[in-house]
Design a protein around this motif. Structure first.
Motif, PDB file in Angstrom:
ATOM      1  N   ASP A  10      -2.352   7.608   5.713  1.00 16.72           N
ATOM      2  CA  ASP A  10      -1.422   7.464   4.595  1.00 16.72           C
ATOM      3  C   ASP A  10      -0.363   6.420   4.931  1.00 16.72           C
ATOM      4  O   ASP A  10       0.223   6.444   6.022  1.00 16.72           O
ATOM      5  CB  ASP A  10      -0.737   8.799   4.295  1.00 16.72           C
ATOM      6  N   ILE A  11      -0.133   5.526   3.987  1.00 13.67           N
ATOM      7  CA  ILE A  11       0.865   4.473   4.171  1.00 13.67           C
ATOM      8  C   ILE A  11       2.092   4.792   3.332  1.00 13.67           C
ATOM      9  O   ILE A  11       1.981   5.132   2.145  1.00 13.67           O
ATOM     10  CB  ILE A  11       0.307   3.086   3.747  1.00 13.67           C
ATOM     11  N   ALA A  12       3.265   4.675   3.943  1.00 12.81           N
ATOM     12  CA  ALA A  12       4.514   4.888   3.216  1.00 12.81           C
ATOM     13  C   ALA A  12       5.506   3.816   3.634  1.00 12.81           C
ATOM     14  O   ALA A  12       5.575   3.440   4.818  1.00 12.81           O
ATOM     15  CB  ALA A  12       5.082   6.273   3.501  1.00 12.81           C
ATOM     16  N   VAL A  13       6.243   3.303   2.674  1.00 11.62           N
ATOM     17  CA  VAL A  13       7.233   2.256   2.943  1.00 11.62           C
ATOM     18  C   VAL A  13       8.584   2.743   2.443  1.00 11.62           C
ATOM     19  O   VAL A  13       8.738   3.122   1.279  1.00 11.62           O
ATOM     20  CB  VAL A  13       6.863   0.930   2.247  1.00 11.62           C
ATOM     21  N   ASP A  14       9.576   2.762   3.353  1.00 12.61           N
ATOM     22  CA  ASP A  14      10.926   3.190   2.990  1.00 12.61           C
ATOM     23  C   ASP A  14      11.898   2.103   3.438  1.00 12.61           C
ATOM     24  O   ASP A  14      12.257   2.008   4.618  1.00 12.61           O
ATOM     25  CB  ASP A  14      11.250   4.526   3.659  1.00 12.61           C
ATOM     26  N   LEU A  30       0.819  -1.213   0.000  1.00 14.15           N
ATOM     27  CA  LEU A  30       0.000   0.000   0.000  1.00 14.15           C
ATOM     28  C   LEU A  30       0.852   1.262   0.000  1.00 14.15           C
ATOM     29  O   LEU A  30       0.348   2.357   0.277  1.00 14.15           O
ATOM     30  CB  LEU A  30      -0.939   0.004   1.225  1.00 14.15           C
ATOM     31  N   ASP A  31       2.117   1.132  -0.282  1.00 15.32           N
ATOM     32  CA  ASP A  31       3.035   2.283  -0.291  1.00 15.32           C
ATOM     33  C   ASP A  31       2.479   3.407  -1.162  1.00 15.32           C
ATOM     34  O   ASP A  31       2.131   3.204  -2.326  1.00 15.32           O
ATOM     35  CB  ASP A  31       4.402   1.832  -0.817  1.00 15.32           C
ATOM     36  N   GLY A  32       2.393   4.593  -0.552  1.00 15.78           N
ATOM     37  CA  GLY A  32       1.913   5.757  -1.289  1.00 15.78           C
ATOM     38  C   GLY A  32       0.400   5.867  -1.374  1.00 15.78           C
ATOM     39  O   GLY A  32      -0.116   6.784  -2.026  1.00 15.78           O
ATOM     40  N   MET A  74       5.519   3.384   7.540  1.00 12.49           N
ATOM     41  CA  MET A  74       4.975   4.549   8.231  1.00 12.49           C
ATOM     42  C   MET A  74       3.463   4.607   8.016  1.00 12.49           C
ATOM     43  O   MET A  74       2.968   4.338   6.916  1.00 12.49           O
ATOM     44  CB  MET A  74       5.599   5.835   7.700  1.00 12.49           C
ATOM     45  N   VAL A  75       2.762   4.936   9.085  1.00 13.99           N
ATOM     46  CA  VAL A  75       1.320   5.209   9.001  1.00 13.99           C
ATOM     47  C   VAL A  75       1.162   6.653   9.469  1.00 13.99           C
ATOM     48  O   VAL A  75       1.315   6.951  10.655  1.00 13.99           O
ATOM     49  CB  VAL A  75       0.502   4.259   9.898  1.00 13.99           C
ATOM     50  N   ASN A  76       0.906   7.554   8.532  1.00  9.04           N
ATOM     51  CA  ASN A  76       1.025   8.991   8.796  1.00  9.04           C
ATOM     52  C   ASN A  76       2.440   9.257   9.317  1.00  9.04           C
ATOM     53  O   ASN A  76       3.419   8.935   8.654  1.00  9.04           O
ATOM     54  CB  ASN A  76      -0.060   9.485   9.754  1.00  9.04           C
TER      55      ASN A  76
END
Length: 207
Positions: free
Chosen positions: A167-171, A153-155, A176-178
């Motif tokens: 917002d989901i972000a993967v680095d 669900l990145d981005g 990250m969730v928010n």
């Protein structure tokens, strides 16, 4: 009768008696022996009823199965503030329901930081049912999303039970969730998944 004839007659009678006696002995010897007593057959062993063992195994399996997301959170002992908040907001029955749910569970340090940012005490937060409900439902997705799904669900933005989106972000290996980082993932429950985060998620209205 002459003495000679008497002797002969006596000898014949003696032979007749001997022969009769031998005949009786022979008859006794040739009698069939009594049949030997029959041997009683041993009873067949009774079939072992293994239902008891089977039921015990089923009970053990059931006892080892995880509880609901609320029961798992309570049993862990790691989320006392979250559990108290869920109880105060009257969401226990909801989160004990069929689901599935994905719960982003803040740590105790995360709650302490959030209360400081809001200028509230824990008692104030627990007493504000409307705010409490909005915050808690912002931590729950109405789907089961294990880590392998979350990373896809990145981005993307995902709707929560409360309606607002996170917002989901993967680095790399960090999710990250928010502004919150997932610090532990895939705590299984019977009706969903728990991911531990290091920051309390505040819905737009509460921020």
């Amino acid at each position: 009768m002459s003495k000679k004839h008497l002797r002969i007659l006596s000898a014949v009678l003696a032979l007749s008696l001997v022969a009769a006696s031998c005949g009786d002995d022979a008859d006794e010897a040739t009698e069939a022996p009594e049949p030997a007593p029959s041997v009683t057959e041993a009873p067949e062993p009774e079939a072992v009823d293994d239902m008891g063992e089977s039921e015990a195994a089923d009970d053990m399996a059931e006892s080892e199965a995880p509880g609901t997301v609320v029961e798992v959170a309570v049993a862990s002992g790691s989320f006392p503030t979250l559990v108290a908040a869920v109880q105060a907001a009257g969401l226990v029955d909801v989160l004990n329901g069929e689901g599935p749910f994905t719960v982003f569970a803040p740590t105790e340090d995360a709650f302490a930081a959030a209360l400081g940012a809001l200028g509230m005490s824990a008692e104030d937060l627990l007493g504000d049912t409307e705010l409490l409900t909005a915050v808690l439902t912002y931590h729950v997705l109405p789907v089961a999303a294990p880590a392998e799904v979350v990373v896809t669900l990145d981005g993307q933005s995902v709707a929560t039970v409360g309606g607002a989106e996170v917002d989901i972000a993967v680095d790399g290996g960090t999710v990250m969730v928010n502004d919150a980082t997932v610090v532990a993932a895939d705590i299984e429950a019977s009706n969903g998944i728990i991911h531990v985060i290091d920051t309390v998620l505040l819905p737009p209205a509460a921020g």
